[in-house]
Design a protein around this motif. Structure first.
Motif, PDB file in Angstrom:
ATOM      1  N   ARG A  25       0.953  -1.169  -0.113  1.00 30.07           N
ATOM      2  CA  ARG A  25       0.069   0.054  -0.001  1.00 30.07           C
ATOM      3  C   ARG A  25       0.969   1.044   0.097  1.00 30.07           C
ATOM      4  N   PRO A  26       1.424   1.707  -0.972  1.00 33.34           N
ATOM      5  CA  PRO A  26       2.494   2.474  -1.417  1.00 33.34           C
ATOM      6  C   PRO A  26       1.843   3.979  -0.768  1.00 33.34           C
ATOM      7  N   ARG A  27       2.723   4.664  -0.320  1.00 33.96           N
ATOM      8  CA  ARG A  27       2.199   6.022   0.144  1.00 33.96           C
ATOM      9  C   ARG A  27       3.599   6.793   0.112  1.00 33.96           C
ATOM     10  N   GLY A  28       3.238   8.224  -0.004  1.00 33.30           N
ATOM     11  CA  GLY A  28       4.361   9.213  -0.298  1.00 33.30           C
ATOM     12  C   GLY A  28       3.875  10.690   0.363  1.00 33.30           C
ATOM     13  N   GLY A  29       4.915  11.229   0.423  1.00 32.39           N
ATOM     14  CA  GLY A  29       4.590  12.881   1.069  1.00 32.39           C
ATOM     15  C   GLY A  29       5.780  13.716   0.884  1.00 32.39           C
ATOM     16  N   TYR A  30       5.606  14.946   0.640  1.00 33.80           N
ATOM     17  CA  TYR A  30       6.744  15.746   0.572  1.00 33.80           C
ATOM     18  C   TYR A  30       7.224  16.557   1.850  1.00 33.80           C
ATOM     19  N   ALA A  31       8.346  16.311   2.254  1.00 35.45           N
ATOM     20  CA  ALA A  31       8.675  16.565   3.758  1.00 35.45           C
ATOM     21  C   ALA A  31       8.431  18.270   3.885  1.00 35.45           C
ATOM     22  N   GLU A  32       8.808  18.882   2.739  1.00 34.24           N
ATOM     23  CA  GLU A  32       8.786  20.390   3.110  1.00 34.24           C
ATOM     24  C   GLU A  32       7.506  20.989   3.245  1.00 34.24           C
ATOM     25  N   ILE A  33       6.048  19.972   3.004  1.00 33.21           N
ATOM     26  CA  ILE A  33       5.148  20.653   3.221  1.00 33.21           C
ATOM     27  C   ILE A  33       4.179  19.755   4.142  1.00 33.21           C
ATOM     28  N   ASP A  34       4.412  18.516   4.334  1.00 34.06           N
ATOM     29  CA  ASP A  34       3.636  17.288   4.824  1.00 34.06           C
ATOM     30  C   ASP A  34       4.101  16.999   6.273  1.00 34.06           C
ATOM     31  N   HIS A  35       5.329  17.612   6.606  1.00 38.73           N
ATOM     32  CA  HIS A  35       5.930  17.173   7.920  1.00 38.73           C
ATOM     33  C   HIS A  35       5.596  15.750   8.320  1.00 38.73           C
ATOM     34  N   GLY A  36       6.093  14.852   7.787  1.00 34.69           N
ATOM     35  CA  GLY A  36       5.875  13.473   8.136  1.00 34.69           C
ATOM     36  C   GLY A  36       4.522  12.785   7.687  1.00 34.69           C
ATOM     37  N   ALA A  37       3.300  13.543   7.058  1.00 35.84           N
ATOM     38  CA  ALA A  37       2.205  13.155   6.688  1.00 35.84           C
ATOM     39  C   ALA A  37       2.673  12.325   5.284  1.00 35.84           C
ATOM     40  N   THR A  38       1.557  11.284   4.900  1.00 34.76           N
ATOM     41  CA  THR A  38       1.721  10.783   3.818  1.00 34.76           C
ATOM     42  C   THR A  38       0.210  10.629   3.092  1.00 34.76           C
ATOM     43  N   THR A  39       0.336  10.394   1.896  1.00 27.90           N
ATOM     44  CA  THR A  39      -0.876  10.133   0.901  1.00 27.90           C
ATOM     45  C   THR A  39      -0.657   8.855   0.155  1.00 27.90           C
ATOM     46  N   ALA A  40      -1.642   8.158  -0.131  1.00 29.85           N
ATOM     47  CA  ALA A  40      -1.605   6.883  -0.855  1.00 29.85           C
ATOM     48  C   ALA A  40      -1.325   7.314  -2.306  1.00 29.85           C
ATOM     49  N   LEU A  41      -0.314   6.456  -3.008  1.00 24.16           N
ATOM     50  CA  LEU A  41       0.088   6.792  -4.361  1.00 24.16           C
ATOM     51  C   LEU A  41      -0.814   6.011  -5.112  1.00 24.16           C
ATOM     52  N   GLY A  42      -0.959   7.004  -6.306  1.00 24.15           N
ATOM     53  CA  GLY A  42      -2.140   6.308  -7.326  1.00 24.15           C
ATOM     54  C   GLY A  42      -1.020   5.752  -8.346  1.00 24.15           C
ATOM     55  N   PRO A  43      -1.707   5.034  -9.372  1.00 23.56           N
ATOM     56  CA  PRO A  43      -1.083   4.439 -10.704  1.00 23.56           C
ATOM     57  C   PRO A  43      -0.225   5.588 -11.544  1.00 23.56           C
TER      58      PRO A  43
END
Length: 292
Positions: free
Chosen positions: A63-81
């Motif tokens: 269940r891949p996830r990702g985030g930008y440290a500069e704006i998300d501060h450790g929060a992540t979002t599910a990655l789509g295709p």
């Protein structure tokens, strides 16, 4: 096959192998087919001085996830295709064990530089799950040409790439416009919250719960959801659940009856019927096809 990508810097992780199956290089853009093998759950940072588009041609493992440290501060979002990473951005990602094939296109300022788009934070997060059928189809067409080149492959790839950049441009401008104050649609973050709830294992959440997640009444939620996605909630959820099932049916994944439960079906039979209607294959046939 090569192991060095010309598109982005591959994360330095011992548990990942990447083979470059083919490449088309044109002025301002490089398009590659990638074969990945991931040994166990892991994470890494993807970055490039160029912007890049990535389409997973097979389900992303786990269940891949990702985030930008500069704006998300450790929060992540599910990655789509389909994901789009602007030039210079550092995407922190986490994924599961398995294999994956992708087409990845890196392009410079002659394509679609991020500074011309004016991406705000919520729109940037929305680029981690781009839902544009025309863009998906264009990238798949380029992937086919890389895998099986023919007469004037470069010319055809260039023409299709032009279509892909236009579709990306439209998608990002629409998302940015919504964030700028279009109150008649759900925001990318509201859609992300809905996806989070829908993709949790087990029974689907009630509509009232999804509306509450978005801070809306049920009636207003239904109206904005249809205006934003162009789909009914039922159709949208069904598509997300089938996409989730495809990921879970990867070789080595849980038993089919477990997949059925995690995707919210009352029985393995009901799951099999829904999956076959959507994909043309039973879950068992789908898993066997991935093994071949």
């Amino acid at each position: 096959m090569e192991s060095t990508s010309h598109v982005y810097d591959l994360p330095a992780t011992s548990g990942m192998d990447c083979a470059i199956r083919g490449r088309i290089t044109l002025p301002g853009v490089v398009m590659e087919l990638h074969d990945y093998r991931f040994d166990g759950p892991q994470g890494g940072v993807f970055s490039s001085p160029r912007s890049f588009l990535d389409l997973a041609l097979s389900p992303r493992p786990g269940r891949p996830r990702g985030g930008y440290a500069e704006i998300d501060h450790g929060a992540t979002t599910a990655l789509g295709p389909v994901i789009f990473i602007p030039a210079g951005a550092r995407l922190h990602t986490w994924w599961g064990e398995g294999r994956q094939t992708s087409i990845c296109c890196g392009f410079d300022g002659s394509g679609l530089p991020a500074e011309e788009i004016g991406i705000c934070e919520d729109t940037l997060r929305a680029t981690l799950d781009i839902r544009c059928r025309a863009l998906d189809q264009a990238l798949r067409r380029i992937a086919e040409e890389i895998a099986r080149p023919g007469f004037c492959s470069d010319m055809l790839a260039h023409a299709v790439w032009m279509q892909a950049t236009i579709e990306l441009h439209r998608y990002l401008h629409q998302a940015t416009s919504r964030e700028a104050g279009d109150a008649a649609r759900l925001s990318p973050m509201q859609i992300a919250r809905i996806d989070e709830r829908v993709e949790q294992p087990g029974k689907l959440p009630q509509v009232a719960e999804l509306a509450a997640e978005c801070g809306l009444s049920t009636r207003h939620f239904f109206r904005l959801f249809r205006a934003t996605t162009g789909q009914t909630l039922t159709t949208y959820v069904a598509e997300r659940k089938i996409a989730m099932a495809r990921r879970l049916l990867a070789p080595g994944g849980p038993a089919i009856k477990v997949v059925a439960w995690e995707c919210g079906f009352d029985s393995a039979a009901a799951f099999s019927a829904a999956f076959r209607k959507a994909s043309g294959l039973t879950p068992r046939q789908f898993r066997q096809a991935m093994l071949s």
